[in-house]
Design an enzyme around this catalytic site. Structure first.
Site, PDB file in Angstrom:
ATOM      1  N   GLY A  11       0.841  -1.210   0.000  1.00 26.97           N
ATOM      2  CA  GLY A  11       0.000   0.000   0.000  1.00 26.97           C
ATOM      3  C   GLY A  11       0.867   1.248   0.000  1.00 26.97           C
ATOM      4  N   GLY A 101      -1.305  -3.671  10.112  1.00 27.23           N
ATOM      5  CA  GLY A 101      -1.993  -2.542  10.745  1.00 27.23           C
ATOM      6  C   GLY A 101      -3.402  -2.363  10.210  1.00 27.23           C
ATOM      7  N   MET A 128      -0.809   0.809  16.468  1.00 29.11           N
ATOM      8  CA  MET A 128       0.580   0.443  16.759  1.00 29.11           C
ATOM      9  C   MET A 128       1.270   1.467  17.662  1.00 29.11           C
ATOM     10  SD  MET A 128       1.681  -2.204  14.617  1.00 29.11           S
ATOM     11  CE  MET A 128       0.690  -3.242  13.549  1.00 29.11           C
ATOM     12  N   HIS A 158     -11.949  10.327  13.373  1.00 28.69           N
ATOM     13  CA  HIS A 158     -10.943  10.136  12.318  1.00 28.69           C
ATOM     14  C   HIS A 158     -11.254  11.025  11.118  1.00 28.69           C
ATOM     15  CE1 HIS A 158      -9.996   6.413  14.539  1.00 28.69           C
ATOM     16  NE2 HIS A 158      -8.809   6.540  13.999  1.00 28.69           N
ATOM     17  N   LYS A 162     -11.561   7.740   6.070  1.00 31.60           N
ATOM     18  CA  LYS A 162     -11.554   6.422   6.733  1.00 31.60           C
ATOM     19  C   LYS A 162     -12.783   5.618   6.314  1.00 31.60           C
ATOM     20  CE  LYS A 162     -10.737   4.065  11.115  1.00 31.60           C
ATOM     21  NZ  LYS A 162      -9.775   3.149  10.492  1.00 31.60           N
TER      22      LYS A 162
HETATM   23  N1  LIG Z   1      -2.881  -0.170  13.167  1.00 37.31           N
HETATM   24  C1  LIG Z   1      -2.566   1.129  13.106  1.00 37.31           C
HETATM   25  O1  LIG Z   1      -1.796   1.667  13.929  1.00 37.31           O
HETATM   26  C2  LIG Z   1      -3.143   1.942  12.000  1.00 37.31           C
HETATM   27  C3  LIG Z   1      -3.961   1.348  11.100  1.00 37.31           C
HETATM   28  N2  LIG Z   1      -4.413   2.035  10.013  1.00 37.31           N
HETATM   29  C4  LIG Z   1      -5.167   1.254   9.043  1.00 37.31           C
HETATM   30  O2  LIG Z   1      -4.344   1.042   7.899  1.00 37.31           O
HETATM   31  C5  LIG Z   1      -5.153   0.918   6.744  1.00 37.31           C
HETATM   32  C6  LIG Z   1      -4.673   1.890   5.657  1.00 37.31           C
HETATM   33  O3  LIG Z   1      -4.869   3.217   6.097  1.00 37.31           O
HETATM   34  P1  LIG Z   1      -4.452   4.459   5.178  1.00 37.31           P
HETATM   35  O4  LIG Z   1      -3.007   4.400   4.857  1.00 37.31           O
HETATM   36  O5  LIG Z   1      -5.010   5.658   5.836  1.00 37.31           O
HETATM   37  O6  LIG Z   1      -5.315   4.134   3.872  1.00 37.31           O
HETATM   38  P2  LIG Z   1      -5.042   4.559   2.350  1.00 37.31           P
HETATM   39  O7  LIG Z   1      -6.315   4.341   1.640  1.00 37.31           O
HETATM   40  O8  LIG Z   1      -4.389   5.901   2.304  1.00 37.31           O
HETATM   41  O9  LIG Z   1      -3.951   3.479   1.855  1.00 37.31           O
HETATM   42  C7  LIG Z   1      -4.237   2.139   1.545  1.00 37.31           C
HETATM   43  C8  LIG Z   1      -3.326   1.750   0.407  1.00 37.31           C
HETATM   44  O10 LIG Z   1      -3.437   0.343   0.178  1.00 37.31           O
HETATM   45  C9  LIG Z   1      -3.401   0.141  -1.215  1.00 37.31           C
HETATM   46  N3  LIG Z   1      -3.950  -1.168  -1.569  1.00 37.31           N
HETATM   47  C10 LIG Z   1      -5.239  -1.577  -1.519  1.00 37.31           C
HETATM   48  N4  LIG Z   1      -5.342  -2.832  -1.995  1.00 37.31           N
HETATM   49  C11 LIG Z   1      -4.092  -3.221  -2.360  1.00 37.31           C
HETATM   50  C12 LIG Z   1      -3.544  -4.410  -2.922  1.00 37.31           C
HETATM   51  N5  LIG Z   1      -4.306  -5.468  -3.222  1.00 37.31           N
HETATM   52  N6  LIG Z   1      -2.209  -4.453  -3.160  1.00 37.31           N
HETATM   53  C13 LIG Z   1      -1.418  -3.401  -2.852  1.00 37.31           C
HETATM   54  N7  LIG Z   1      -1.870  -2.251  -2.327  1.00 37.31           N
HETATM   55  C14 LIG Z   1      -3.202  -2.163  -2.073  1.00 37.31           C
HETATM   56  C15 LIG Z   1      -4.209   1.312  -1.786  1.00 37.31           C
HETATM   57  O11 LIG Z   1      -3.962   1.508  -3.176  1.00 37.31           O
HETATM   58  C16 LIG Z   1      -3.690   2.452  -0.916  1.00 37.31           C
HETATM   59  O12 LIG Z   1      -2.537   3.041  -1.459  1.00 37.31           O
HETATM   60  C17 LIG Z   1      -6.600   1.153   7.210  1.00 37.31           C
HETATM   61  O13 LIG Z   1      -7.198  -0.096   7.450  1.00 37.31           O
HETATM   62  C18 LIG Z   1      -6.414   1.919   8.523  1.00 37.31           C
HETATM   63  O14 LIG Z   1      -7.476   1.784   9.385  1.00 37.31           O
HETATM   64  C19 LIG Z   1      -4.079   3.334   9.793  1.00 37.31           C
HETATM   65  C20 LIG Z   1      -3.285   3.992  10.673  1.00 37.31           C
HETATM   66  C21 LIG Z   1      -2.760   3.354  11.875  1.00 37.31           C
HETATM   67  O1  LIG Z   2      -7.597   4.802   9.500  1.00 42.93           O
HETATM   68  C1  LIG Z   2      -6.862   5.472  10.255  1.00 42.93           C
HETATM   69  O2  LIG Z   2      -6.397   6.572   9.939  1.00 42.93           O
HETATM   70  C2  LIG Z   2      -6.522   4.876  11.566  1.00 42.93           C
HETATM   71  N1  LIG Z   2      -6.894   3.659  11.792  1.00 42.93           N
HETATM   72  C3  LIG Z   2      -6.634   2.893  12.961  1.00 42.93           C
HETATM   73  C4  LIG Z   2      -7.933   2.482  13.584  1.00 42.93           C
HETATM   74  O3  LIG Z   2      -8.852   2.053  12.864  1.00 42.93           O
HETATM   75  O4  LIG Z   2      -8.052   2.544  14.810  1.00 42.93           O
HETATM   76  C5  LIG Z   2      -5.645   3.529  13.892  1.00 42.93           C
HETATM   77  C6  LIG Z   2      -5.625   5.024  13.911  1.00 42.93           C
HETATM   78  O5  LIG Z   2      -6.605   5.485  14.764  1.00 42.93           O
HETATM   79  C7  LIG Z   2      -5.720   5.657  12.532  1.00 42.93           C
END
Ligand SMILES: NC(=O)C1=CN([C@@H]2O[C@H](COP(=O)(O)OP(=O)(O)OC[C@H]3O[C@@H](n4cnc5c(N)ncnc54)[C@H](O)[C@@H]3O)[C@@H](O)[C@H]2O)C=CC1
Ligand SMILES: O=C(O)C1=N[C@H](C(=O)O)C[C@H](O)C1
Length: 269
Positions: A11, A101, A128, A158, A162
């Site tokens: 991603g 994540g 994380m 958020h 999202k």
């Molecule tokens: N666990 C944590 O600490 C956090 C978790 N997240 C989660 O991370 C995920 C992504 O968040 P964002 O970066 O904000 O989303 P985003 O939409 O900006 O990025 C997602 C990326 O994944 C790519 N993608 C989708 N399907 C794909 C595939 N089959 N192969 C390769 N790439 C693919 C998309 O093209 C995009 O570039 C969400 O589920 C969010 O909730 C976000 C921030 C913190």
């Molecule tokens: O999508 C986000 O941006 C985030 N996603 C995670 C969640 O679903 O809790 C972590 C963070 O809050 C940002």
């Protein structure tokens, strides 16, 4: 330099993908060896540094995870549920650490990830950051200390891009509150109130999701009783906190046996 563990970011063009690649680039503990995007994405075939508007980084964005993972020790994956399930199988095949994540996964998705973790290390957490993982522990303690006279509500906010609700973090906090109370979240979860809902049920754990602008991630756990309220709060103002946690998880995972782990394991909380 070349002896440092090599990591792949999936991603790559995403909000977290870009933050992760910059964090790896700035680290002296690991190096970026691959970047994956979905088929048809306009970054595929181009240098990631240039895609992000900077100097070349010597890593070409690929749409072939199997080939890319084979050259790495770990994969950091913040994408979407269907992609993450596919990456889990490929990471298991390549025997590389898979840091997940991605949020919004179904029980079926989680079952598939669990199966992949029989063959490789998986570290998965809905958040994380150090602060949120500490908040999870505090939530469990406060919920254990307060009885059902205190109504528990998890409120999250958020950005307007999202796609899942409640957030992965909100669910972690809800699980922690339920565990502290000695109940199953499944039985007491109250989501999506609208219309004539009736009075709040004693013992339920409620969830509210706010979406707007560029809010990075904010979580409150509210314990509300007659005459007093306790509020536990975490506010993320920079996605770097998630990226730093994910890097820590990947490096920690290199020394572990196959299995599914979370950030509590990584942080020793
Ligand atoms: N666990 C944590 O600490 C956090 C978790 N997240 C989660 O991370 C995920 C992504 O968040 P964002 O970066 O904000 O989303 P985003 O939409 O900006 O990025 C997602 C990326 O994944 C790519 N993608 C989708 N399907 C794909 C595939 N089959 N192969 C390769 N790439 C693919 C998309 O093209 C995009 O570039 C969400 O589920 C969010 O909730 C976000 C921030 C913190
Ligand atoms: O999508 C986000 O941006 C985030 N996603 C995670 C969640 O679903 O809790 C972590 C963070 O809050 C940002």
């Amino acid at each position: 330099m070349t002896n440092l563990p090599g990591l792949v970011v999936t991603g790559a063009s995403g909000r977290m993908g870009q933050m992760l690649m910059r964090t790896i680039q700035d680290s002296d503990k690991c190096r970026l060896v691959g970047a994956v995007e979905r088929k048809g994405h306009d970054w595929v075939g181009r240098d990631v540094g240039e895609c992000m508007g900077g100097a070349p980084m010597g890593v070409i964005v690929s749409d072939d995870p199997l080939e890319t993972f084979a050259h790495a020790q770990g994969v950091i994956d913040f994408t979407a549920p269907a992609a993450t399930v596919e990456f889990a199988a490929i990471a298991a095949q390549a025997r590389v650490v898979h840091v997940i994540g991605t949020t919004g996964m179904s029980a079926d998705d989680l079952g598939k990830i669990n199966a992949a973790a029989r063959h490789a290390v998986v570290v998965r957490a809905g958040n994380m950051s150090l602060g949120v993982n500490l908040l999870v522990q505090l939530t469990k303690k406060v919920a254990a200390a307060l009885d059902e006279d205190f109504d528990i509500e998890v409120i999250e906010a958020h950005h307007n891009k999202k796609v899942d609700a409640p957030s992965g973090t909100a669910l972690m906090l809800g699980e922690a509150a339920a565990e502290g109370r000695g109940v199953s979240l499944e039985n007491v979860s109250d989501r999506g109130r609208d219309g004539i809902t009736g009075a709040r049920e004693r013992g339920h754990i409620g969830f509210t999701a706010i979406r707007g602008g560029d809010i990075v991630g904010e979580h409150d756990v509210l314990f509300a009783a007659a005459g007093e309220r306790v509020i536990l709060r975490h506010v993320a103002t920079d996605r770097a906190v998630f990226a730093r946690g994910a890097l820590k998880a990947a490096l920690w995972g290199l020394g572990q046996k196959p299995g599914e782990y979370d950030m509590m394991d990584v942080l020793g909380l």
